[in-house]
Motif scaffolding. Structure first.
Motif, PDB file in Angstrom:
ATOM      1  N   GLY A   1      -7.068   1.824 -19.002  1.00  9.59           N
ATOM      2  CA  GLY A   1      -7.904   0.945 -19.808  1.00  9.59           C
ATOM      3  C   GLY A   1      -8.054  -0.431 -19.185  1.00  9.59           C
ATOM      4  N   PRO A   2      -9.045  -1.178 -19.650  1.00  9.80           N
ATOM      5  CA  PRO A   2      -9.288  -2.517 -19.105  1.00  9.80           C
ATOM      6  C   PRO A   2      -8.089  -3.458 -19.235  1.00  9.80           C
ATOM      7  CG  PRO A   2     -11.119  -1.824 -20.491  1.00  9.80           C
ATOM      8  CD  PRO A   2     -10.045  -0.791 -20.631  1.00  9.80           C
ATOM      9  N   ASP A   3      -7.363  -3.382 -20.338  1.00  7.77           N
ATOM     10  CA  ASP A   3      -6.200  -4.262 -20.508  1.00  7.77           C
ATOM     11  C   ASP A   3      -5.106  -3.933 -19.498  1.00  7.77           C
ATOM     12  OD1 ASP A   3      -7.447  -5.625 -22.572  1.00  7.77           O
ATOM     13  OD2 ASP A   3      -6.494  -4.420 -24.142  1.00  7.77           O
ATOM     14  N   GLU A   4      -4.891  -2.642 -19.262  1.00 10.44           N
ATOM     15  CA  GLU A   4      -3.897  -2.239 -18.259  1.00 10.44           C
ATOM     16  C   GLU A   4      -4.330  -2.661 -16.865  1.00 10.44           C
ATOM     17  OE1 GLU A   4      -2.044   1.890 -19.037  1.00 10.44           O
ATOM     18  OE2 GLU A   4      -3.983   1.873 -20.095  1.00 10.44           O
ATOM     19  N   ALA A   5      -5.613  -2.529 -16.576  1.00 13.45           N
ATOM     20  CA  ALA A   5      -6.128  -2.925 -15.261  1.00 13.45           C
ATOM     21  C   ALA A   5      -5.951  -4.427 -15.058  1.00 13.45           C
ATOM     22  CB  ALA A   5      -7.589  -2.520 -15.118  1.00 13.45           C
ATOM     23  N   ARG A   6      -6.233  -5.203 -16.097  1.00 10.29           N
ATOM     24  CA  ARG A   6      -6.019  -6.651 -16.015  1.00 10.29           C
ATOM     25  C   ARG A   6      -4.548  -6.970 -15.734  1.00 10.29           C
ATOM     26  NH1 ARG A   6      -9.251 -10.329 -19.701  1.00 10.29           N
ATOM     27  NH2 ARG A   6     -11.231  -9.295 -20.008  1.00 10.29           N
ATOM     28  N   ALA A   7      -3.656  -6.245 -16.420  1.00 12.13           N
ATOM     29  CA  ALA A   7      -2.219  -6.470 -16.221  1.00 12.13           C
ATOM     30  C   ALA A   7      -1.817  -6.147 -14.778  1.00 12.13           C
ATOM     31  CB  ALA A   7      -1.412  -5.638 -17.208  1.00 12.13           C
ATOM     32  N   GLU A   8      -2.388  -5.089 -14.217  1.00 14.16           N
ATOM     33  CA  GLU A   8      -2.103  -4.727 -12.822  1.00 14.16           C
ATOM     34  C   GLU A   8      -2.592  -5.815 -11.868  1.00 14.16           C
ATOM     35  OE1 GLU A   8      -0.411  -2.142 -11.377  1.00 14.16           O
ATOM     36  OE2 GLU A   8       0.201  -1.602 -13.407  1.00 14.16           O
ATOM     37  N   LEU A   9      -3.791  -6.325 -12.125  1.00 11.16           N
ATOM     38  CA  LEU A   9      -4.299  -7.414 -11.285  1.00 11.16           C
ATOM     39  C   LEU A   9      -3.381  -8.634 -11.386  1.00 11.16           C
ATOM     40  CD1 LEU A   9      -8.157  -7.266 -11.950  1.00 11.16           C
ATOM     41  CD2 LEU A   9      -6.940  -6.500  -9.896  1.00 11.16           C
ATOM     42  N   ALA A  10      -2.979  -8.971 -12.602  1.00 15.11           N
ATOM     43  CA  ALA A  10      -2.094 -10.126 -12.801  1.00 15.11           C
ATOM     44  C   ALA A  10      -0.759  -9.915 -12.095  1.00 15.11           C
ATOM     45  CB  ALA A  10      -1.878 -10.378 -14.295  1.00 15.11           C
ATOM     46  N   ALA A  11      -0.234  -8.696 -12.157  1.00 20.10           N
ATOM     47  CA  ALA A  11       1.043  -8.405 -11.494  1.00 20.10           C
ATOM     48  C   ALA A  11       0.936  -8.530  -9.979  1.00 20.10           C
ATOM     49  CB  ALA A  11       1.513  -7.001 -11.869  1.00 20.10           C
ATOM     50  N   GLY A  12      -0.243  -8.241  -9.433  1.00 19.32           N
ATOM     51  CA  GLY A  12      -0.436  -8.319  -7.985  1.00 19.32           C
ATOM     52  C   GLY A  12      -0.963  -9.657  -7.499  1.00 19.32           C
ATOM     53  N   ALA A  13      -1.226 -10.583  -8.425  1.00 19.99           N
ATOM     54  CA  ALA A  13      -1.759 -11.896  -8.043  1.00 19.99           C
ATOM     55  C   ALA A  13      -0.747 -12.647  -7.182  1.00 19.99           C
ATOM     56  CB  ALA A  13      -2.114 -12.704  -9.283  1.00 19.99           C
ATOM     57  N   GLY A  14      -1.204 -13.110  -6.037  1.00 16.11           N
ATOM     58  CA  GLY A  14      -0.347 -13.858  -5.121  1.00 16.11           C
ATOM     59  C   GLY A  14       0.273 -13.006  -4.031  1.00 16.11           C
ATOM     60  N   THR A  15       0.324 -11.701  -4.244  1.00 16.08           N
ATOM     61  CA  THR A  15       0.867 -10.803  -3.209  1.00 16.08           C
ATOM     62  C   THR A  15      -0.226  -9.852  -2.734  1.00 16.08           C
ATOM     63  OG1 THR A  15       1.700  -9.308  -4.930  1.00 16.08           O
ATOM     64  CG2 THR A  15       3.266 -10.891  -3.995  1.00 16.08           C
ATOM     65  N   GLN A  16      -0.681  -8.995  -3.623  1.00 17.84           N
ATOM     66  CA  GLN A  16      -1.736  -8.036  -3.275  1.00 17.84           C
ATOM     67  C   GLN A  16      -3.121  -8.670  -3.388  1.00 17.84           C
ATOM     68  OE1 GLN A  16      -1.602  -4.407  -5.519  1.00 17.84           O
ATOM     69  NE2 GLN A  16      -3.331  -3.504  -4.430  1.00 17.84           N
ATOM     70  N   PHE A  17      -3.291  -9.555  -4.361  1.00 20.18           N
ATOM     71  CA  PHE A  17      -4.586 -10.164  -4.631  1.00 20.18           C
ATOM     72  C   PHE A  17      -4.478 -11.682  -4.624  1.00 20.18           C
ATOM     73  CE2 PHE A  17      -4.336  -6.252  -7.280  1.00 20.18           C
ATOM     74  CZ  PHE A  17      -5.236  -5.476  -6.564  1.00 20.18           C
ATOM     75  N   ASP A  18      -5.578 -12.335  -4.288  1.00 14.57           N
ATOM     76  CA  ASP A  18      -5.646 -13.788  -4.354  1.00 14.57           C
ATOM     77  C   ASP A  18      -5.562 -14.203  -5.826  1.00 14.57           C
ATOM     78  OD1 ASP A  18      -7.169 -16.368  -4.819  1.00 14.57           O
ATOM     79  OD2 ASP A  18      -7.177 -16.321  -2.626  1.00 14.57           O
ATOM     80  N   GLU A  19      -4.596 -15.047  -6.143  1.00 17.26           N
ATOM     81  CA  GLU A  19      -4.379 -15.387  -7.549  1.00 17.26           C
ATOM     82  C   GLU A  19      -5.523 -16.185  -8.163  1.00 17.26           C
ATOM     83  OE1 GLU A  19      -0.657 -17.529  -7.997  1.00 17.26           O
ATOM     84  OE2 GLU A  19      -0.893 -18.278  -5.968  1.00 17.26           O
TER      85      GLU A  19
END
Length: 126
Positions: A88-106
């Motif tokens: 779901g979109p909320d879970e996807a957002r949580a995954e992005l937030a968890a990867g912010a700064g390492t996997q993704f640009d925060e």
């Protein structure tokens, strides 16, 4: 065939999938779209340097590639795949937030989340 495989990829299959960045960049370059080609080439790079194909870090990754990375990851997470159902979109957002700064640009994750918030508000009935 690899994209429709139901189980985990082996090393050769993973290498094959990871080549899509280089193949896409080559196609775009041949079409005279070198700027976009550089973004496609770098869209699986990570701020922590653990991405591919060049193991670049934040300052070396074009902003456009960092944006593509977040949008691509979100789309991949919410979409149903042969090997798993989308989340779901909320879970996807949580995954992005968890990867912010390492996997993704925060900063990109924060901006993407704000855009999602605005689009969700726009879609709500009055």
């Amino acid at each position: 065939v690899v994209l429709h495989k139901a189980g985990p990829l082996d090393g050769v299959e993973r290498d094959e999938v990871q080549m899509h960045c280089e193949l896409g960049a080559r196609l775009l370059s041949r079409a005279g779209l070198e700027d976009i080609a550089s973004w496609v080439l770098a869209h699986h790079e990570r701020p922590d340097g653990l991405g591919y194909p060049g193991r670049l870090t934040t300052a070396e990754i074009p902003l456009e590639a960092r944006i593509l990375a977040v949008a691509d990851a979100y789309a991949a997470m919410v979409a149903d795949r042969v090997y798993q159902a989308g989340i779901g979109p909320d879970e996807a957002r949580a995954e992005l937030a968890a990867g912010a700064g390492t996997q993704f640009d925060e900063v990109v994750v924060e901006a993407f989340t704000r855009v999602l918030d605005r689009s969700e508000l726009a879609m709500q009935p009055a």
